[in-house]
Scaffold this motif. Sequence first.
Motif, PDB file in Angstrom:
ATOM      1  N   ALA A   1     -17.103  -2.565  -2.970  1.00  0.00           N
ATOM      2  CA  ALA A   1     -16.839  -1.434  -3.855  1.00  0.00           C
ATOM      3  C   ALA A   1     -15.584  -1.642  -4.696  1.00  0.00           C
ATOM      4  N   VAL A   2     -14.947  -2.794  -4.549  1.00  0.00           N
ATOM      5  CA  VAL A   2     -13.681  -3.045  -5.235  1.00  0.00           C
ATOM      6  C   VAL A   2     -13.939  -3.631  -6.627  1.00  0.00           C
ATOM      7  N   ASP A   3     -13.316  -3.045  -7.648  1.00  0.00           N
ATOM      8  CA  ASP A   3     -13.354  -3.667  -8.971  1.00  0.00           C
ATOM      9  C   ASP A   3     -12.656  -5.020  -8.865  1.00  0.00           C
TER      10      ASP A   3
ATOM     11  N   ALA B   1      -7.349  -0.313  -6.447  1.00  0.00           N
ATOM     12  CA  ALA B   1      -6.909  -1.241  -7.491  1.00  0.00           C
ATOM     13  C   ALA B   1      -7.994  -2.259  -7.816  1.00  0.00           C
ATOM     14  N   THR B   2      -7.825  -2.951  -8.915  1.00  0.00           N
ATOM     15  CA  THR B   2      -8.666  -4.094  -9.268  1.00  0.00           C
ATOM     16  C   THR B   2      -8.134  -5.320  -8.548  1.00  0.00           C
ATOM     17  N   ALA B   3      -9.001  -5.990  -7.799  1.00  0.00           N
ATOM     18  CA  ALA B   3      -8.605  -7.188  -7.041  1.00  0.00           C
ATOM     19  C   ALA B   3      -8.726  -8.407  -7.943  1.00  0.00           C
TER      20      ALA B   3
ATOM     21  N   ILE C   1       0.842  -1.205   0.000  1.00  0.00           N
ATOM     22  CA  ILE C   1       0.000   0.000   0.000  1.00  0.00           C
ATOM     23  C   ILE C   1       0.874   1.251   0.000  1.00  0.00           C
ATOM     24  N   GLU C   2       1.857   1.265   0.867  1.00  0.00           N
ATOM     25  CA  GLU C   2       2.757   2.418   0.961  1.00  0.00           C
ATOM     26  C   GLU C   2       3.552   2.590  -0.333  1.00  0.00           C
TER      27      GLU C   2
ATOM     28  N   ALA D   1      -6.038  -4.194   0.745  1.00  0.00           N
ATOM     29  CA  ALA D   1      -5.049  -3.398   0.025  1.00  0.00           C
ATOM     30  C   ALA D   1      -5.626  -2.866  -1.280  1.00  0.00           C
ATOM     31  N   ALA D   2      -6.351  -3.707  -2.008  1.00  0.00           N
ATOM     32  CA  ALA D   2      -6.954  -3.282  -3.270  1.00  0.00           C
ATOM     33  C   ALA D   2      -7.916  -2.123  -3.043  1.00  0.00           C
ATOM     34  N   GLU D   3      -8.702  -2.212  -1.977  1.00  0.00           N
ATOM     35  CA  GLU D   3      -9.663  -1.142  -1.682  1.00  0.00           C
ATOM     36  C   GLU D   3      -8.947   0.150  -1.330  1.00  0.00           C
TER      37      GLU D   3
END
Length: 334
Positions: free
Chosen positions: A208-210, A188-190, A128-129, A182-184
Amino acid sequence: MSDDPIELFSTCPPSSGADPSTYLARVVDVARWSERVGCKGILVYADNSQVDPWLVAHVIVQNTKSLCPLVAVQPVYMHPYSVAKVVTSIAYLHGRRVYLNMVAGGFKNDLLALNDNTPHDQRYDRLIEYTSIITQLLTGGGPVTVEGKFYRVDKLKLAPPLPAELFPGIFVSGSSEAGLAAAEEIGATAIKYPRPVKEYGDDRGNGAVDAGIRVGVLSRQRDDEAWAAAHAQFPEDRKGELTRQLATKVSDSVWHQQLAELARPEHRTPYWLVPFEQYQTMCPYLVGDYERVGQELAGYISLGYRTFILDVPPSAEELGHIRKAFDRAVEVAA
């Protein structure tokens, strides 16, 4: 094909085990086939046994018109500034967009060889960072300063600036809770390794995650033709089966464990795990006639999956069969 409600990505052949004298030509062939059938992009692997994925991505860009390299990015290999720099450089030199497949783990022994002992969930915190620094640099809002747990940068600038329309698509493995979170957070797209559609019930589970899935497809006009092609492409391999069992024992990847638990004797359903079980590929397969596989794919589309990453295509003809199955899936889903 630009109006597709889904995005298809093929996969570039890995260099490990390939013939160096023909590998480059093979990469170019697969990239051109992929573009021809309407793929949005092509996944390029990264691990300790592969050639550098960014050099492969550059070859793909030079030999296609619009295909987007989906480059696996492992934080232990590159500083986030280096990733942002190569993304904006490709845009500057070629006017082309890339996608980033952000990899938190990979092969555990690869990480240990690089003295990376970071626990599984903390690797996602690091990711994420890491990704945040890349995206801040690429959006060009000014110098970037980050005082993080894993990275520190001070008034860092990126040049040349990246045109907004070439900002990269970003994927993250979503097989674990840490990966989904992390995707959220990244936006990002999971990407997941799917179970059979019937096992999902009404659970869409993406919030809400693609979301997308990684799956191989082997399809033909008739079911028996598809299965004959499947067994020809993936013949029984006891040695590979033992290798898979060993790999499962030493892996801490959630998706690896999930697929291993799904492994079962074949019952002529479209969902087929034998190539995965025998270490011939890294994803489940859907096998059958266009209608049957199309119905299964349509089920995933109805669950909210819009991105599909395919296995390495063995031929242009095979990609044509895959396209027919997906065209049927889109018709059914509509």
